[in-house]
Design a protein around this motif. Sequence first.
Motif, PDB file in Angstrom:
ATOM      1  N   PHE A 122     -32.324  17.474  72.523  1.00  0.00           N
ATOM      2  CA  PHE A 122     -33.603  18.163  72.455  1.00  0.00           C
ATOM      3  C   PHE A 122     -33.472  19.417  71.593  1.00  0.00           C
ATOM      4  N   ALA A 153     -45.566  13.775  70.191  1.00  0.00           N
ATOM      5  CA  ALA A 153     -44.116  13.556  70.266  1.00  0.00           C
ATOM      6  C   ALA A 153     -43.577  12.819  69.053  1.00  0.00           C
ATOM      7  N   LEU A 191     -38.782  15.782  68.421  1.00  0.00           N
ATOM      8  CA  LEU A 191     -38.323  16.153  69.753  1.00  0.00           C
ATOM      9  C   LEU A 191     -36.852  16.516  69.785  1.00  0.00           C
TER      10      LEU A 191
END
Length: 352
Positions: free
Chosen positions: A116, A298, A109
């Motif tokens: 990010f 994730a 991520l």
Amino acid sequence: MRPVTLRITALLCAAALSVTACTAEKQPTDTASATTSSTHTTNTTSSATATAAWPRTITTTNGQGQPTEVTITEKPTRIVSTSVTLTGELLAMDAPVVATGTVNNKPPLADADGFFTQWANVAHERGLSAAYLREPNVEAILAAEPDLVLISASGQDSAAELYGQLADVVPTIVVDYSKQSWIDTARQLGEITGHEQEAAAAIDRYHARLEAVKAAITLPEQPVNIVSLTKEPGVLNFFTDASAQGQIFTALGFTVVEPDPNLVSTAGNHANRNDVKPVAAENAALALTGNTVFALSADGREAAAVLTSDPQLAGTPAVRNNTVIDLAPTAFRIDYYSAMALLDQIEALFTA
């Protein structure tokens, strides 16, 4: 908790000044063209805001979710965003964000600094620093000398518990991105920070790109599911057409199907949400009805491989037809940059 709304209590620009003089700002550095106007609505006030002077009084909420008013005396020049979700929107509109909260679970991520991945390069180019590592920290936030602090109302990147300590020192605004699209959040942030034009330009670039992708792709057999793996084996989170991801797919012409309500778990963090529906492992096969399934993870796992190797899902349409597709991890949290990246991936998948 209701979304931030904006009320301008300052004097309007003098009649002799044009709207351009009141609102002209440096345009965002993204080079994509803006050829399509946004037709979406927002929870903030009308475009008259763009002509207003400072100070501005913002009706927001405090750390306990109670309504409160915050006055920003001048256009912010040093913004600290405690929310990585909000930071992407601020970067897209060239707002002067100098420090940001970070993501604890780094790759896939985020990069090594906790930014990010969809906007990490932009952040580094602009000299953005990490406001703190891991847990939100009042002293670290104030050390960046902000004239505005932005906090998310909920989610893993929320620092709402620090509102009272921060609000005593610097104007602090709480934004609830969980109940609206990234576009509405961008509009809110544009009005709060005085970057209305830049926010509108970013939204227009997105809409232009969306229309281009929609015209270029051939849709697979409908309907589709959008799911993410969870930490619990076999448990899936289903994104609805109300989710940020679902809204993009729906705008492109996909039909996003969600589980039957009888299959949805009623306990846990996602219970009673309209954007994500959790389904227990024993009900996953019944819920996975899409002819194509878009899968997210994730934590670095290949979500499509996890689903197709699960014997309980072998009879589902997408697994049977080998139409389970991994989405890039950037699609897990949608902002301007990840929305554009998702459009790129969909175009690559479905353009002949």
